[in-house]
Write a protein that holds these residues in place. Structure first.
Motif, PDB file in Angstrom:
ATOM      1  N   GLU A  93      -4.153  46.357  50.635  1.00  0.00           N
ATOM      2  CA  GLU A  93      -3.006  45.490  50.853  1.00  0.00           C
ATOM      3  C   GLU A  93      -2.567  45.521  52.310  1.00  0.00           C
ATOM      4  OE1 GLU A  93       0.186  42.854  50.199  1.00  0.00           O
ATOM      5  OE2 GLU A  93      -1.690  43.248  49.118  1.00  0.00           O
TER       6      GLU A  93
ATOM      7  N   ARG B  70      -5.195  43.651  54.373  1.00  0.00           N
ATOM      8  CA  ARG B  70      -5.140  42.210  54.070  1.00  0.00           C
ATOM      9  C   ARG B  70      -3.975  41.559  54.794  1.00  0.00           C
ATOM     10  NH1 ARG B  70      -2.368  38.730  51.422  1.00  0.00           N
ATOM     11  NH2 ARG B  70      -0.876  40.288  50.654  1.00  0.00           N
ATOM     12  N   ARG B  71      -2.816  42.194  54.759  1.00  0.00           N
ATOM     13  CA  ARG B  71      -1.638  41.638  55.424  1.00  0.00           C
ATOM     14  C   ARG B  71      -1.844  41.508  56.929  1.00  0.00           C
ATOM     15  NH1 ARG B  71       3.989  43.372  53.377  1.00  0.00           N
ATOM     16  NH2 ARG B  71       3.900  42.909  51.163  1.00  0.00           N
TER      17      ARG B  71
ATOM     18  N   LEU C 249       5.221  47.550  52.669  1.00  0.00           N
ATOM     19  CA  LEU C 249       3.908  47.819  52.091  1.00  0.00           C
ATOM     20  C   LEU C 249       4.042  48.615  50.803  1.00  0.00           C
ATOM     21  CD1 LEU C 249       0.826  47.968  52.064  1.00  0.00           C
ATOM     22  CD2 LEU C 249       0.971  49.909  53.665  1.00  0.00           C
TER      23      LEU C 249
END
Length: 324
Positions: free
Chosen positions: A27, A30-31, A315
């Motif tokens: 994650e 990806r961000r 996050l």
């Protein structure tokens, strides 16, 4: 995809929830628009050095190390001198490099540090073909580490080391000769000799107040308490950050040789190694590219780390929502 190619070297015995770790890493990357990382698992026969070398051979430009001190030290050894960056994702019961970066046990903060781009070339200590970036030691400190149970560390954290320390406060000191940069031998009767590149112990205690990670030299502390009153005076001076610490001599050097009259417990960055009578250590200046909190030029590697932890909160929330 604009970010660097990365890899995660992790120790499955130290990572409590591998699935959560994978979700958090994927994650975060990806961000940031980074490509998905390659994953490498340590084994009982290889604590991370071989996996990190394989990651480099397969094109990794940044390696995340996730495990205890042994995993981080193994990855450091593989990355030193390569120009491939190291990012620490804290795991396990204690991690000295993570403590010196101010990361505690928070992998999300470690990811945020890497993504924000703070990079620092720091010195590396060498013992034979093995590297360390925090501290190496012979005597009391290594005995304390060896006699602190994993179960106690898991349940109460760094205070568990106090139990391991108590077992050796009155041990007979070693007879040692210490040579710095090829100078004359200095005979001593120390409880421990510690060679450090940065200054913090577990719990954020700063033992070597003047240590700098990129000055091309290592700091040497010779601890010589012989009774409980001596230990109490030494501990209080360290905890209260006094300029002078009783029963502790400090020096700096590029080459350090320690010779003992009998085999002693030894450690590298909090990970015990085979006992021995000798430690010959030298510095490799600015050999490791390390991900550090911004501003990356501050002498304290943990400068403003609490702000990084706060910036990592989105996050954590995103990963928690995904799991739910």
């Amino acid at each position: 995809m604009t970010g660097p190619r990365s890899a995660v070297v992790y120790n499955p015995k130290k990572v409590a929830d591998p699935d959560h770790l994978r979700r958090t890493v994927h994650e975060a990357l990806r961000r940031a628009g980074w490509p998905a990382p390659a994953w490498y698992q340590t084994t009982p026969g290889d604590s991370g050095r071989g996996q990190a070398k394989q990651a480099i051979a397969e094109g990794a430009e940044l390696v995340f190390a996730c495990g205890g001190d042994g995993t981080v030290t193994a990855v450091v050894t593989a990355l030193s001198g390569t120009g491939v960056a190291l990012a620490v994702l804290p795991a396990g019961t204690g991690n000295l490099l993570a403590a010196n970066l101010g990361l505690g046990n928070d992998p999300a903060a470690g990811l945020e540090v890497a993504l924000e781009g703070g990079r620092r070339r720091i010195d590396v200590g060498m013992l034979g073909d093995r590297c360390f970036v925090v501290m190496a030691g012979m005597g009391f400190d290594a005995q304390m580490l060896g006699d602190t149970s994993e179960r106690a560390k898991k349940h109460i954290g760094w205070p568990a080391y106090l139990g391991g320390a108590a077992k050796h406060l009155l041990d007979r000191p070693m007879r040692a000769r210490i040579r710095l940069d090829g100078g004359p031998p200095m005979p001593r009767r120390p409880a421990a000799v510690i060679v450090g590149n940065v200054g913090r112990l577990q719990g954020g205690v700063k033992l070597l107040s003047k240590a700098e990670p990129d000055d091309g030299r290592l700091d040497v502390a010779i601890l010589s308490p012989t009774n409980l009153a001596h230990w109490a005076a030494l501990a209080w001076a360290v905890l209260s950050r006094r300029e002078r610490v009783p029963l502790m001599e400090t020096y700096t050097a590029q080459r350090i040789e320690i010779y003992s009259n009998r085999a002693q417990a030894r450690q590298l960055d909090g990970d015990t190694i085979t006992p021995g009578k000798v430690m010959k250590i030298q510095v490799r200046p600015k050999a490791l590219l390390l991900c550090v909190p911004q501003p990356d030029a501050d002498p304290d590697l943990a400068y403003d780390a609490s702000a990084v932890a706060e910036r990592a909160e989105p996050l954590r929330e995103a990963v928690a929502e995904e799991k739910a």
